[in-house]
Structure formats: structure tokens, C-alpha cells
Scaffold this motif. Sequence first.
Motif, PDB file in Angstrom:
ATOM      1  N   VAL A  90      -4.336   0.115  15.311  1.00 21.35           N
ATOM      2  CA  VAL A  90      -5.604   0.578  14.751  1.00 21.35           C
ATOM      3  C   VAL A  90      -6.797   0.062  15.559  1.00 21.35           C
ATOM      4  O   VAL A  90      -7.826   0.714  15.621  1.00 21.35           O
ATOM      5  CB  VAL A  90      -5.795   0.199  13.262  1.00 21.35           C
ATOM      6  N   ALA A 133      -2.925   4.777   8.431  1.00 17.67           N
ATOM      7  CA  ALA A 133      -3.547   4.381   7.174  1.00 17.67           C
ATOM      8  C   ALA A 133      -2.483   3.982   6.152  1.00 17.67           C
ATOM      9  O   ALA A 133      -2.609   2.961   5.468  1.00 17.67           O
ATOM     10  CB  ALA A 133      -4.399   5.522   6.632  1.00 17.67           C
ATOM     11  N   LEU A 137      -2.006   0.264   4.649  1.00 18.76           N
ATOM     12  CA  LEU A 137      -1.975   0.088   3.199  1.00 18.76           C
ATOM     13  C   LEU A 137      -0.791  -0.765   2.780  1.00 18.76           C
ATOM     14  O   LEU A 137      -0.907  -1.654   1.943  1.00 18.76           O
ATOM     15  CB  LEU A 137      -1.907   1.461   2.544  1.00 18.76           C
ATOM     16  N   GLU A 140      -1.259  -4.415   3.948  1.00 19.09           N
ATOM     17  CA  GLU A 140      -2.237  -5.094   3.103  1.00 19.09           C
ATOM     18  C   GLU A 140      -1.627  -5.455   1.763  1.00 19.09           C
ATOM     19  O   GLU A 140      -1.812  -6.550   1.252  1.00 19.09           O
ATOM     20  CB  GLU A 140      -3.430  -4.160   2.891  1.00 19.09           C
ATOM     21  N   ARG A 141      -0.877  -4.521   1.218  1.00 15.16           N
ATOM     22  CA  ARG A 141      -0.222  -4.746  -0.057  1.00 15.16           C
ATOM     23  C   ARG A 141       0.724  -5.936   0.024  1.00 15.16           C
ATOM     24  O   ARG A 141       0.779  -6.774  -0.859  1.00 15.16           O
ATOM     25  CB  ARG A 141       0.550  -3.478  -0.421  1.00 15.16           C
ATOM     26  N   ARG A 149      -4.801 -15.544  -4.370  1.00 11.26           N
ATOM     27  CA  ARG A 149      -5.971 -15.000  -5.058  1.00 11.26           C
ATOM     28  C   ARG A 149      -5.606 -13.742  -5.837  1.00 11.26           C
ATOM     29  O   ARG A 149      -6.237 -13.410  -6.832  1.00 11.26           O
ATOM     30  CB  ARG A 149      -7.067 -14.621  -4.048  1.00 11.26           C
ATOM     31  N   LEU A 174      -3.755  -1.614 -10.898  1.00  9.91           N
ATOM     32  CA  LEU A 174      -4.119  -2.110  -9.572  1.00  9.91           C
ATOM     33  C   LEU A 174      -3.257  -3.282  -9.121  1.00  9.91           C
ATOM     34  O   LEU A 174      -3.323  -3.685  -7.972  1.00  9.91           O
ATOM     35  CB  LEU A 174      -5.603  -2.525  -9.538  1.00  9.91           C
ATOM     36  N   ALA A 175      -2.481  -3.821 -10.027  1.00 12.41           N
ATOM     37  CA  ALA A 175      -1.611  -4.936  -9.657  1.00 12.41           C
ATOM     38  C   ALA A 175      -0.729  -4.515  -8.487  1.00 12.41           C
ATOM     39  O   ALA A 175      -0.165  -3.423  -8.481  1.00 12.41           O
ATOM     40  CB  ALA A 175      -0.758  -5.360 -10.842  1.00 12.41           C
ATOM     41  N   PRO A 176      -0.653  -5.363  -7.484  1.00 14.29           N
ATOM     42  CA  PRO A 176       0.066  -4.974  -6.277  1.00 14.29           C
ATOM     43  C   PRO A 176       1.578  -5.077  -6.449  1.00 14.29           C
ATOM     44  O   PRO A 176       2.067  -5.549  -7.464  1.00 14.29           O
ATOM     45  CB  PRO A 176      -0.418  -6.010  -5.262  1.00 14.29           C
TER      46      PRO A 176
ATOM     47  N   VAL B 121      -5.848   5.859  -9.821  1.00 15.20           N
ATOM     48  CA  VAL B 121      -5.655   4.682  -8.985  1.00 15.20           C
ATOM     49  C   VAL B 121      -4.890   5.044  -7.720  1.00 15.20           C
ATOM     50  O   VAL B 121      -5.245   4.658  -6.607  1.00 15.20           O
ATOM     51  CB  VAL B 121      -4.899   3.569  -9.759  1.00 15.20           C
ATOM     52  N   ARG B 125      -6.525   5.003  -3.846  1.00 18.67           N
ATOM     53  CA  ARG B 125      -6.000   4.331  -2.651  1.00 18.67           C
ATOM     54  C   ARG B 125      -5.904   5.307  -1.480  1.00 18.67           C
ATOM     55  O   ARG B 125      -6.267   4.982  -0.347  1.00 18.67           O
ATOM     56  CB  ARG B 125      -4.616   3.756  -2.950  1.00 18.67           C
ATOM     57  N   ARG B 129      -8.180   4.991   1.944  1.00 20.11           N
ATOM     58  CA  ARG B 129      -7.478   4.854   3.214  1.00 20.11           C
ATOM     59  C   ARG B 129      -7.838   5.993   4.160  1.00 20.11           C
ATOM     60  O   ARG B 129      -8.034   5.799   5.343  1.00 20.11           O
ATOM     61  CB  ARG B 129      -5.963   4.871   2.991  1.00 20.11           C
TER      62      ARG B 129
END
Lengths: 206, 206
Positions: A90, A133, A137, A140-141, A149, A174-176, B121, B125, B129
Motif C-alpha cells: 500500500v 483494502a 482490513l 488491522e483486525r 485497548r 463492532l467487536a473485532p 456495520v 467497514r 476501506r
Amino acid sequence: VLAAALAIADEAGLEQLSFRRLASRLGVTPMALYRHVEDKDALLEGIGDLALARLELTAPTGDWREQPRATARSFRALALAHPAAVRLFVSRPLFTPAAQRTADAVLGLLRRAGFPPERAVLHYRQLVRFLLALAVLEAERRDAVADPRGAGRAALSPLLAEQLPYLAEAAPYLAPGEDAEAAFEAGLDFLIAGFERLLAVGAARS
Amino acid sequence: VLAAALAIADEAGLEQLSFRRLASRLGVTPMALYRHVEDKDALLEGIGDLALARLELTAPTGDWREQPRATARSFRALALAHPAAVRLFVSRPLFTPAAQRTADAVLGLLRRAGFPPERAVLHYRQLVRFLLALAVLEAERRDAVADPRGAGRAALSPLLAEQLPYLAEAAPYLAPGEDAEAAFEAGLDFLIAGFERLLAVGAARS
DNA sequence: ACCTGAACACCGTTCAAGT
DNA sequence: ACCTGAACACCGTTCAAGT
């Protein structure tokens, strides 16, 4: 040579990759590396190329939709195997042999799908960007799960919940770490459906 | 405080931003910065938040399709004004006040479009993205124009052209600097059309 | 409260020198 | 051809000390 650098970057992170660290791993002095690579820039390009060379490109099959899917899944596998490479892709455009080979394969796939050359280039860019992308994603997840955090993230204060109602409503979802593969496949469906629509429009035009 | 850091990052590039450089710009010693910011990490988060706070969010309008379009265009304008911020957005998930405000606005937009919270949600995302991907594409393209290597890029050796026919064919169209805005709008159309399709499917299901 | 100076453990890179 | 040592100009960060 470059393999060790890629290994360090994948294990310890891209920012941990240094000439000194790489040299000590190879049992050599940092300056010796300048015999094999011109620059830190060239080093990064080299490991980007090395990672991309490991991308598995499938042979053309009957259904054209299956080929972008297969390529996308290969790319996802590559991203999971070499997380550091994704960040390289990227941040810097690659034009190495592996990048040319990949570009040719993806362009060919779009051409065979029925797009004329000029449109194929356009969609090639969209396709590549979208795959990146999706890969970012996921990376990041993965980080978010590891990030301490992350636990308190979804929890908004009552005051904020009032000001940001939609975010508060969405918080539970939104919880990963939900289901990365399903999300990836959904994104892929979205993309393929969009291309099908464009193909239909193009056919109607001609 | 942070504004100077953002200015440096946008002018000289993100990797040129250092405590020492920032301090000299502010006419102060590097260590004095530790009074105002905890970390380099916090500094980066701060300028990311600052940039995102400048994103213009439009009020809800009649046609739901216009709102994602307007938001996307605002985001593109932000990316052009603060190129360094784009790189921050892709490399680190933000959960600062500005990020929450933006997330709430985009989620609200999708909810009003008709998606239930859980799907909103998901598409949030994808939308975020995709916007990032489009923004990165433009930033890269801008770099490619400035990059002297870019000139010789499209030119493949005859030998390579034989092995990579699709790339050779596409070379004329790969020249950078074509029409960034048109490409952006095309990507946007693609995205909105995809969402419309999903909305239709959802409506058919319920 | 806010700033400073010196110091520590790192960087990429150059350059003359070794074998 | 390949590697080394010393040096240069940079990093982020800590810590005791100043006002």
C-alpha cells in the motif's frame, strides 16, 4: 539474502527491520549488506517483490467469475503469510518482475472476462485496490484483537452514546475478531457482482 | 501544537516528521514536546485526529445516494489537503473523538439508507476501506507523476512484451496522470450501485 | 508547571582500509 | 570480489536539573 529480511519483517514488524538487525541475524557486519543491496529502499522493494512472487496465480478456468475469486483468495493467503508485505504494497507502487507478472495475470483475467483494454486497466486498478483494502482490513483486525485497548473500545460513555446514537447502536457489532473469512467473502461477492453489472452495461452499449 | 506537526508531515512527508524537527520549527528544544504529547505514537494519533476533525460532514438530504457521495468527495478533498493523514489512516485504526464522530455519521447514513444495524456495520467497514483505497490510489498516482522512474515504466522490453501480452497491451493506458477525478467518480458509482443492489436484495428478503 | 542539557541506545550511510 | 572499523548525521526517550 532477502528471505531473511522478509522473515524479520513478518515476525517482528516492518519497523523493526534494520540493517543492523538483519546483519546480526546473518552473522555479518551491517556494512556487508551494501554489497548485496543498494539501499534500504532497494531492500524494501526486494522483499516486496519476493513476497509477491509467492502469490499463487491459477490457470484460466471455465467460469470467469471463479478466477478473480481464486486470485483474491490467493492474495488473502499471501497477506496472512506475509503481513509486512501488505503494508509495503500500500505504501509503495511496485514495478518489479513479480509485480509485472501479477499485473499481466490480472489484466488477462479481466480481458477474458470481456472488458476492452482501456476498461480492463481501469478495473484492474479498482480490483487491486479493493484487494489491498480487504487485506489491510484483516491485518488491522488481527492487530485489534492483539491490542489490549481493543477491549474498552466498543464501550462508550453514556454521554457520548447520546451524542453519537448510531455508533452506540453499532457498538455490539463492532467487536473485532468476528469472522474474518466471511467478511472477506462478502466483500468479494460485492466486487464480483459489481463487475458483472459493468459487463452487462458494456454489452448493452456495444 | 499538533497543527505544526501535521503541517510538517504534509509538506515534507510523514517520515520526515521528527521530534527534533518539530521542536526546531516551534523554536523549542525537542524534550519540551514531552510536556504536550506523551509519545511519538500519541503525536501520530493526534495529527490523525486533527486531520479527520477537518472532514466536512454534510447534513442529511433527500436522496440517500447523495450523502455517501458527498461524504466521499469530502474525504477525497481531505486526502488531497493532508496526504500524510491518509497514510496514517491506513496504518493505524483510530478511535479518537473525530473518528467516533465520523463513524457515527457514516453509520447513520447507512442506517437511514435502510440497512439494519448489523449490516450497516458491515457495509460501514467496506465503505471506509473503499474510500481509503480510492484515496491511496490517488496519492500514489500523484507520487507516480512526480517520480522520474515513472517515465520508463510503461515501456517494456520486446522480450517481456511477448511473455506478458496483457500488460504490454495495457501499457498505453497505464500512463499516470490521466483523470484522477473521473476515476474517483467511477469508483464511487461502482460502490453506490453495489449498495443499491444490496438494499434491493435485502428488501426482497424481508 | 514548564523547559533544558547531557546521555543512552539506536538508526542509515560513507569511506578508507583490509583480505 | 567481498567484508570490516570507525565515523557522521541523524533518531526516540530518560533523567536529573534548572526557573
